[in-house]
Write a protein that holds these residues in place. Sequence first.
Motif, PDB file in Angstrom:
ATOM      1  N   ASN A   1       7.604  -3.733   5.367  1.00  0.00           N
ATOM      2  CA  ASN A   1       8.688  -2.799   5.113  1.00  0.00           C
ATOM      3  C   ASN A   1       8.988  -2.655   3.630  1.00  0.00           C
ATOM      4  O   ASN A   1       9.411  -1.592   3.165  1.00  0.00           O
ATOM      5  CB  ASN A   1       9.955  -3.251   5.847  1.00  0.00           C
ATOM      6  CG  ASN A   1       9.915  -2.899   7.324  1.00  0.00           C
ATOM      7  OD1 ASN A   1       9.014  -2.191   7.775  1.00  0.00           O
ATOM      8  ND2 ASN A   1      10.870  -3.396   8.080  1.00  0.00           N
TER       9      ASN A   1
ATOM     10  N   SER B   1      10.138  -2.682  12.956  1.00  0.00           N
ATOM     11  CA  SER B   1      11.297  -3.497  13.297  1.00  0.00           C
ATOM     12  C   SER B   1      10.818  -4.793  13.944  1.00  0.00           C
ATOM     13  O   SER B   1       9.624  -4.959  14.245  1.00  0.00           O
ATOM     14  CB  SER B   1      12.203  -2.745  14.271  1.00  0.00           C
ATOM     15  OG  SER B   1      11.530  -2.564  15.517  1.00  0.00           O
TER      16      SER B   1
ATOM     17  N   SER C   1       7.288   1.763   8.477  1.00  0.00           N
ATOM     18  CA  SER C   1       8.394   0.834   8.686  1.00  0.00           C
ATOM     19  C   SER C   1       8.305   0.267  10.097  1.00  0.00           C
ATOM     20  O   SER C   1       8.009   0.999  11.051  1.00  0.00           O
ATOM     21  CB  SER C   1       9.732   1.550   8.485  1.00  0.00           C
ATOM     22  OG  SER C   1      10.809   0.671   8.683  1.00  0.00           O
TER      23      SER C   1
ATOM     24  N   TRP D   1      -1.183  -1.445   1.585  1.00  0.00           N
ATOM     25  CA  TRP D   1      -0.444  -2.693   1.724  1.00  0.00           C
ATOM     26  C   TRP D   1      -1.445  -3.809   1.443  1.00  0.00           C
ATOM     27  O   TRP D   1      -2.323  -4.064   2.257  1.00  0.00           O
ATOM     28  CB  TRP D   1       0.146  -2.821   3.124  1.00  0.00           C
ATOM     29  CG  TRP D   1       0.934  -4.088   3.329  1.00  0.00           C
ATOM     30  CD1 TRP D   1       1.635  -4.774   2.381  1.00  0.00           C
ATOM     31  CD2 TRP D   1       1.093  -4.812   4.552  1.00  0.00           C
ATOM     32  NE1 TRP D   1       2.225  -5.886   2.930  1.00  0.00           N
ATOM     33  CE2 TRP D   1       1.914  -5.929   4.265  1.00  0.00           C
ATOM     34  CE3 TRP D   1       0.629  -4.625   5.848  1.00  0.00           C
ATOM     35  CZ2 TRP D   1       2.267  -6.858   5.240  1.00  0.00           C
ATOM     36  CZ3 TRP D   1       0.994  -5.550   6.820  1.00  0.00           C
ATOM     37  CH2 TRP D   1       1.804  -6.653   6.523  1.00  0.00           C
TER      38      TRP D   1
ATOM     39  N   SER E   1       6.724  -2.810   1.384  1.00  0.00           N
ATOM     40  CA  SER E   1       5.477  -2.343   0.763  1.00  0.00           C
ATOM     41  C   SER E   1       5.032  -3.308  -0.323  1.00  0.00           C
ATOM     42  O   SER E   1       4.420  -2.905  -1.324  1.00  0.00           O
ATOM     43  CB  SER E   1       5.646  -0.934   0.171  1.00  0.00           C
ATOM     44  OG  SER E   1       5.973  -0.013   1.174  1.00  0.00           O
TER      45      SER E   1
ATOM     46  N   ARG F   1       4.138   3.561   2.072  1.00  0.00           N
ATOM     47  CA  ARG F   1       5.526   3.194   1.817  1.00  0.00           C
ATOM     48  C   ARG F   1       6.485   3.843   2.804  1.00  0.00           C
ATOM     49  O   ARG F   1       7.656   3.470   2.868  1.00  0.00           O
ATOM     50  CB  ARG F   1       5.900   3.556   0.375  1.00  0.00           C
ATOM     51  CG  ARG F   1       5.190   2.671  -0.647  1.00  0.00           C
ATOM     52  CD  ARG F   1       5.252   3.207  -2.056  1.00  0.00           C
ATOM     53  NE  ARG F   1       4.517   2.347  -2.978  1.00  0.00           N
ATOM     54  CZ  ARG F   1       3.203   2.339  -3.111  1.00  0.00           C
ATOM     55  NH1 ARG F   1       2.468   3.175  -2.389  1.00  0.00           N
ATOM     56  NH2 ARG F   1       2.599   1.510  -3.947  1.00  0.00           N
ATOM     57  N   GLN F   2       5.997   4.827   3.556  1.00  0.00           N
ATOM     58  CA  GLN F   2       6.820   5.429   4.605  1.00  0.00           C
ATOM     59  C   GLN F   2       6.745   4.631   5.900  1.00  0.00           C
ATOM     60  O   GLN F   2       7.532   4.860   6.808  1.00  0.00           O
ATOM     61  CB  GLN F   2       6.365   6.867   4.867  1.00  0.00           C
ATOM     62  CG  GLN F   2       6.526   7.792   3.669  1.00  0.00           C
ATOM     63  CD  GLN F   2       5.984   9.181   3.949  1.00  0.00           C
ATOM     64  OE1 GLN F   2       5.712   9.525   5.100  1.00  0.00           O
ATOM     65  NE2 GLN F   2       5.812   9.975   2.907  1.00  0.00           N
TER      66      GLN F   2
END
Length: 466
Positions: free
Chosen positions: A181, A155, A153, A339, A183, A150-151
């Motif tokens: 992003n 773009s 990320s 995920w 999760s 969950r950390q």
Amino acid sequence: MIEQQPTTPLHRLPTAANAGDPAPAEAAETAQPQPWHVAPRTVADTGIDITMLASLLMKAAYLYRDVTLLQLAETLRLPGSVIGEIATSCVRERLLEIAHRGASDLDVRYRLTDAGYARAAELAARCSYAGPAPVTLDAYLEAVRRHSVRQASVSKADVAAVLGDMVAAPHVVDEAGIALNASAALLLYGPPGSGKTFLARRLRELMPGAVPVPHALTVAGEIIQVFDPLVHVPFDEGTNPGWRRGADRRWTICHRPAVLTGGELTLDMLDLRYDQVAGYYQAPPHMKANNGVYIVDDLGRQLVGVSELLNRWIVPLDRGIDMFTLHSGVRFSVPFDVWPVFSTNLEPSALGDDAFLRRLGSKLYIGPLAEDDYREVYARAAHALGLHGADEVFRFLLDGLHLADGIPLLACIPGDLLKLIDSARRYHGDPPRVTEAALRRAWQAYFGREAGDGMRWRSGERTARR
């Protein structure tokens, strides 16, 4: 099926700043990276009972009969000071004896006594695990929490850098990055051959960061092997040598793992697997995938029913934990920190009710390709096989085969057809060239029938069959 995680530009070592520890930005830029878990200096520091450590040491010595302290340290992945403490205990019990002692504290050779040899044989028969010492369940839970998926990320630029070479509609990769992003579970659905599995395999390259993976952990005196070389790819510590100094070597710093299971998946595979002969457990695939991505391919083709399989994941998807039971009856929980990516040929409505579909998060349809994208996939496949003339007969492939048979432009078809052409031309000793005749023969072999719905392609135009 379990597949390895490839190296990507997004993989980076976690530092105090990105591993969940508060640290000033200025310090994060200049400080040397610290190991996530420092090496123990004493048996007490390991968190493991000395009886278990002694049994591991005895089994390691049993493999050699005559063994050095350094060999034991390398096998158990513990510092020499800890190995010396364990060995001293075994010497006191007259299970080991010192065969040689040099000038250095590390220059020590041990030998099993007759009683020790008999004890080691008994221990090995009961549990044959003789690898790195395990870590405690609490240590494992803390590691998963600190390096949670969950950390992670990404773009749009990150996605473009990793998946920019993939032929797909722009919204497809964008939606995948957004799901990561969030999760949230991602469901890829569409017709067979549309490229869902290929996309799922590439999505794992989006996972940023590196995570510590224990070789094994212990619960209620039992050993559960977690590290799997088919899943966990060690991070190149040469790029950051400071990371290894002083680190607890019972953990290996790896790229975020990716596990793929397919039609072979059963409910039993989702539980701890106890090997009656070996005497220890193997972690299930989704536990090996913790802090990474877990891909379930071909959902609906498993021997177990879809509803049963999906019901197994209701609690993990809802609460982020999974429960396991040892054969002794001891129950414990571990994080379901993955995920989840599901791939299916079924419509989402066929998988379950609205309540469960809500838990599946994002749904992404993967359908036939646009003509330009299909041409690109076709050209790349021809180039990879070293085949010439592919572009000259592309229109025949579209109109003379796809259109004549009503077959959509699925991503899997160009590569499969051209592989058949390449195999045939090598068999016959023909030049590496794609022709209309070769495409037609490959089409017939691939689909098990001649192309055409009562029409025949000839000399660039379709004429009715006689």
